[in-house]
Design a protein around this motif. Structure first.
Motif, PDB file in Angstrom:
ATOM      1  N   SER A 157       0.808  -1.221   0.000  1.00  0.00           N
ATOM      2  CA  SER A 157       0.000   0.000   0.000  1.00  0.00           C
ATOM      3  C   SER A 157       0.841   1.271   0.000  1.00  0.00           C
ATOM      4  O   SER A 157       0.297   2.364   0.069  1.00  0.00           O
ATOM      5  N   ILE A 158       2.164   1.148  -0.109  1.00  0.00           N
ATOM      6  CA  ILE A 158       3.028   2.325   0.039  1.00  0.00           C
ATOM      7  C   ILE A 158       2.734   3.398  -1.011  1.00  0.00           C
ATOM      8  O   ILE A 158       2.806   4.594  -0.726  1.00  0.00           O
ATOM      9  N   TYR A 159       2.396   2.995  -2.249  1.00  0.00           N
ATOM     10  CA  TYR A 159       2.053   3.971  -3.293  1.00  0.00           C
ATOM     11  C   TYR A 159       0.956   4.908  -2.813  1.00  0.00           C
ATOM     12  O   TYR A 159       1.025   6.118  -2.948  1.00  0.00           O
ATOM     13  N   TYR A 160      -0.099   4.290  -2.256  1.00  0.00           N
ATOM     14  CA  TYR A 160      -1.278   5.052  -1.869  1.00  0.00           C
ATOM     15  C   TYR A 160      -1.019   5.844  -0.593  1.00  0.00           C
ATOM     16  O   TYR A 160      -1.588   6.920  -0.395  1.00  0.00           O
ATOM     17  N   THR A 161      -0.145   5.317   0.246  1.00  0.00           N
ATOM     18  CA  THR A 161       0.236   6.033   1.461  1.00  0.00           C
ATOM     19  C   THR A 161       0.958   7.324   1.104  1.00  0.00           C
ATOM     20  O   THR A 161       0.646   8.397   1.641  1.00  0.00           O
ATOM     21  N   VAL A 162       1.931   7.224   0.203  1.00  0.00           N
ATOM     22  CA  VAL A 162       2.683   8.412  -0.222  1.00  0.00           C
ATOM     23  C   VAL A 162       1.752   9.427  -0.879  1.00  0.00           C
ATOM     24  O   VAL A 162       1.834  10.633  -0.618  1.00  0.00           O
ATOM     25  N   ASP A 163       0.839   8.937  -1.711  1.00  0.00           N
ATOM     26  CA  ASP A 163      -0.105   9.828  -2.385  1.00  0.00           C
ATOM     27  C   ASP A 163      -0.996  10.541  -1.370  1.00  0.00           C
ATOM     28  O   ASP A 163      -1.243  11.747  -1.480  1.00  0.00           O
ATOM     29  N   ALA A 164      -1.460   9.810  -0.358  1.00  0.00           N
ATOM     30  CA  ALA A 164      -2.319  10.402   0.669  1.00  0.00           C
ATOM     31  C   ALA A 164      -1.560  11.455   1.473  1.00  0.00           C
ATOM     32  O   ALA A 164      -2.119  12.500   1.824  1.00  0.00           O
ATOM     33  N   ILE A 165      -0.294  11.192   1.762  1.00  0.00           N
ATOM     34  CA  ILE A 165       0.524  12.167   2.503  1.00  0.00           C
ATOM     35  C   ILE A 165       0.665  13.452   1.698  1.00  0.00           C
ATOM     36  O   ILE A 165       0.504  14.565   2.230  1.00  0.00           O
ATOM     37  N   HIS A 166       0.967  13.334   0.410  1.00  0.00           N
ATOM     38  CA  HIS A 166       1.105  14.525  -0.437  1.00  0.00           C
ATOM     39  C   HIS A 166      -0.213  15.299  -0.517  1.00  0.00           C
ATOM     40  O   HIS A 166      -0.225  16.531  -0.476  1.00  0.00           O
ATOM     41  N   ASN A 213      -3.388  20.957   3.592  1.00  0.00           N
ATOM     42  CA  ASN A 213      -3.120  21.469   4.943  1.00  0.00           C
ATOM     43  C   ASN A 213      -3.939  20.721   6.003  1.00  0.00           C
ATOM     44  O   ASN A 213      -4.527  21.319   6.903  1.00  0.00           O
ATOM     45  N   ARG A 214      -3.952  19.387   5.905  1.00  0.00           N
ATOM     46  CA  ARG A 214      -4.723  18.575   6.843  1.00  0.00           C
ATOM     47  C   ARG A 214      -3.844  17.522   7.529  1.00  0.00           C
ATOM     48  O   ARG A 214      -2.799  17.143   7.024  1.00  0.00           O
ATOM     49  N   LYS A 215      -4.321  17.076   8.676  1.00  0.00           N
ATOM     50  CA  LYS A 215      -3.645  16.008   9.407  1.00  0.00           C
ATOM     51  C   LYS A 215      -3.947  14.666   8.747  1.00  0.00           C
ATOM     52  O   LYS A 215      -4.863  14.554   7.921  1.00  0.00           O
ATOM     53  N   ILE A 216      -3.196  13.653   9.149  1.00  0.00           N
ATOM     54  CA  ILE A 216      -3.468  12.295   8.701  1.00  0.00           C
ATOM     55  C   ILE A 216      -3.593  11.365   9.905  1.00  0.00           C
ATOM     56  O   ILE A 216      -3.059  11.653  10.986  1.00  0.00           O
ATOM     57  N   LYS A 217      -4.319  10.275   9.708  1.00  0.00           N
ATOM     58  CA  LYS A 217      -4.444   9.233  10.722  1.00  0.00           C
ATOM     59  C   LYS A 217      -3.937   7.932  10.108  1.00  0.00           C
ATOM     60  O   LYS A 217      -4.208   7.651   8.943  1.00  0.00           O
ATOM     61  N   PHE A 218      -3.217   7.143  10.870  1.00  0.00           N
ATOM     62  CA  PHE A 218      -2.728   5.860  10.353  1.00  0.00           C
ATOM     63  C   PHE A 218      -2.369   4.946  11.512  1.00  0.00           C
ATOM     64  O   PHE A 218      -2.161   5.387  12.640  1.00  0.00           O
ATOM     65  N   GLN A 219      -2.310   3.670  11.190  1.00  0.00           N
ATOM     66  CA  GLN A 219      -1.791   2.683  12.144  1.00  0.00           C
ATOM     67  C   GLN A 219      -0.341   2.387  11.781  1.00  0.00           C
ATOM     68  O   GLN A 219       0.055   2.519  10.621  1.00  0.00           O
ATOM     69  N   TYR A 220       0.420   1.983  12.781  1.00  0.00           N
ATOM     70  CA  TYR A 220       1.859   1.765  12.589  1.00  0.00           C
ATOM     71  C   TYR A 220       2.200   0.368  13.106  1.00  0.00           C
ATOM     72  O   TYR A 220       1.723  -0.049  14.168  1.00  0.00           O
ATOM     73  N   PHE A 221       3.001  -0.380  12.335  1.00  0.00           N
ATOM     74  CA  PHE A 221       3.292  -1.753  12.753  1.00  0.00           C
ATOM     75  C   PHE A 221       4.787  -2.015  12.886  1.00  0.00           C
ATOM     76  O   PHE A 221       5.628  -1.242  12.425  1.00  0.00           O
ATOM     77  N   GLN A 222       5.098  -3.111  13.526  1.00  0.00           N
ATOM     78  CA  GLN A 222       6.475  -3.607  13.614  1.00  0.00           C
ATOM     79  C   GLN A 222       6.441  -5.106  13.366  1.00  0.00           C
ATOM     80  O   GLN A 222       5.399  -5.749  13.499  1.00  0.00           O
ATOM     81  N   TRP A 223       7.590  -5.686  12.978  1.00  0.00           N
ATOM     82  CA  TRP A 223       7.661  -7.113  12.699  1.00  0.00           C
ATOM     83  C   TRP A 223       7.943  -7.886  13.980  1.00  0.00           C
ATOM     84  O   TRP A 223       8.753  -7.470  14.803  1.00  0.00           O
ATOM     85  N   GLN A 239      -5.543   7.717   6.512  1.00  0.00           N
ATOM     86  CA  GLN A 239      -6.722   8.519   6.202  1.00  0.00           C
ATOM     87  C   GLN A 239      -6.352   9.993   6.319  1.00  0.00           C
ATOM     88  O   GLN A 239      -5.601  10.375   7.210  1.00  0.00           O
ATOM     89  N   VAL A 240      -6.888  10.796   5.413  1.00  0.00           N
ATOM     90  CA  VAL A 240      -6.703  12.245   5.509  1.00  0.00           C
ATOM     91  C   VAL A 240      -7.795  12.784   6.426  1.00  0.00           C
ATOM     92  O   VAL A 240      -8.984  12.570   6.181  1.00  0.00           O
ATOM     93  N   SER A 241      -7.385  13.463   7.488  1.00  0.00           N
ATOM     94  CA  SER A 241      -8.315  13.970   8.487  1.00  0.00           C
ATOM     95  C   SER A 241      -8.941  15.294   8.043  1.00  0.00           C
ATOM     96  O   SER A 241      -8.447  15.959   7.132  1.00  0.00           O
ATOM     97  N   GLU A 242     -10.021  15.678   8.710  1.00  0.00           N
ATOM     98  CA  GLU A 242     -10.649  16.974   8.458  1.00  0.00           C
ATOM     99  C   GLU A 242      -9.942  18.083   9.246  1.00  0.00           C
ATOM    100  O   GLU A 242     -10.145  19.261   8.967  1.00  0.00           O
ATOM    101  N   GLU A 243      -9.134  17.698  10.206  1.00  0.00           N
ATOM    102  CA  GLU A 243      -8.463  18.689  11.047  1.00  0.00           C
ATOM    103  C   GLU A 243      -7.305  19.359  10.308  1.00  0.00           C
ATOM    104  O   GLU A 243      -6.595  18.711   9.531  1.00  0.00           O
ATOM    105  N   LYS A 244      -7.114  20.631  10.576  1.00  0.00           N
ATOM    106  CA  LYS A 244      -6.008  21.374   9.994  1.00  0.00           C
ATOM    107  C   LYS A 244      -4.692  20.945  10.650  1.00  0.00           C
ATOM    108  O   LYS A 244      -4.663  20.547  11.819  1.00  0.00           O
ATOM    109  N   ARG A 245      -3.614  21.056   9.893  1.00  0.00           N
ATOM    110  CA  ARG A 245      -2.294  20.703  10.424  1.00  0.00           C
ATOM    111  C   ARG A 245      -1.880  21.637  11.549  1.00  0.00           C
ATOM    112  O   ARG A 245      -2.267  22.809  11.594  1.00  0.00           O
TER     113      ARG A 245
END
Length: 329
Positions: free
Chosen positions: A139-148, A154-164, A217-223
């Motif tokens: 999913s990295i393609y879509y993650t990078v696109d969502a960040i940009h 000018n919005r925050k993002i929400k995501f989960q973070y994992f480790q191996w 996810q792109v949040s509705e909150e401002k950065r």
């Protein structure tokens, strides 16, 4: 004379044939072009094909004809990218740890369409040059696109973070709790892609491996955190960070042997100050984020480098040396 059959797609097929079958070393004669068109059910007179070859220039495809013996030979010239440039792109994609193997192959297949089938074979050979370890996060393609997108909006993002885990399974950190971060930039460091953002809860800048981010996810909150990034040069920030680990920014004075001058320039750029100290030694003052990764970098250079100041960083190095000594003795 009457027009040939299936004229509707003639120009499109002609462009396809010329781009796929010709380059600076491979040509087609008019009879060969007519044979290839016929494979698509298209018949045409020579005169109309001559005209169509000129029309291809309007599409940005320049075809050149050269007389060899009795016949003219035609080939595409001045493509948007030179073969050497595309090889660089292929190598960059293949060596990028954050792009999965499947996505790498898909991208390279698209690049191959920009050259003839003969030149594409050289790009295919390029693919197998290196068997580097690749990320497994598709999913990295879509993650990078969502960040940009979040940055531009000018919005925050929400995501989960994992480790191996030791079982080679993904385990969500913080019990699967979503991180709520203000994204301000992306940095490529140590073959990994990092999000650089502001954590409002911790009130500090943090880094996150993009290939370890899930369900963004792109949040509705401002950065938030703009004041921390107004004066921040992202390239300079990445240069001062070792392994994208945080720490307190400090001016550190290093004493190095002349053999490390190139290492300093590679790491800190041509603007780094290199002050002669004595025969064979230089003083190099640098601003860095002091972390265990920075100390490890200094360790890796052996006795050719020494931290002179500030005293607290010298003390950190002593403590790290003692810790390592106890661990291995």
């Amino acid at each position: 004379m009457p027009k040939g059959t299936n004229q509707k797609f003639k120009l499109y097929r002609l462009a396809q044939i010329m781009q796929e079958n010709t380059d600076d070393s491979h040509y087609m004669t008019m009879p060969e072009i007519m044979v290839e068109l016929k494979k698509y059910g298209i018949t045409a007179e020579r005169k109309s094909i001559y005209s169509d070859l000129k029309d291809l220039e309007q599409m940005g495809i320049e075809v050149q004809g050269e007389k060899t013996g009795k016949y003219y030979q035609y080939h595409v010239v001045n493509r948007p990218f030179e073969l050497a440039e595309l090889k660089l792109l292929v190598d960059a994609i293949q060596s990028s740890k954050f792009i999965t193997e499947r996505k790498s192959n898909a991208l390279i297949k698209k690049i191959e369409k920009m050259v003839s089938k003969y030149e594409a074979m050289t790009l295919q050979r390029q693919v197998y040059v290196s068997g580097r370890i690749k990320t497994m996060n598709e999913s990295i393609y879509y993650t990078v696109d969502a960040i940009h997108n979040a940055i531009s909006e000018n919005r925050k993002i929400k995501f989960q973070y994992f480790q191996w885990t030791e079982k080679k399974e993904m385990k969500l950190r913080h019990g699967g709790k979503y991180y709520h971060i203000s994204p301000w930039g992306l940095s490529w460091e140590g073959q990994n892609y990092y999000l650089v953002g502001y954590d409002s809860e911790a009130e500090k800048i943090k880094h996150y491996r993009v290939d370890k981010m899930l369900h963004i996810q792109v949040s509705e909150e401002k950065r938030e955190g703009e004041q921390h990034f107004q004066q921040l040069d992202m390239a300079d920030y990445a240069k001062k960070s070792f392994g994208m680990y945080g720490g307190k920014e400090q001016l550190v004075k290093l004493k190095i042997r002349d053999t490390l001058v190139g290492v300093m320039i590679d790491r800190f750029g041509k603007d780094v100050m290199i002050i002669p100290e004595d025969k064979g030694h230089f003083i190099v003052p640098v601003c860095v984020y002091v972390s265990r990764q920075f100390l490890g970098w200094v360790f890796s250079l052996g006795d050719s480098i020494e931290i002179l100041s500030p005293p607290q960083v010298v003390e950190q190095m002593k403590e790290e040396s003692e810790r390592l000594f106890r661990q291995y003795h």
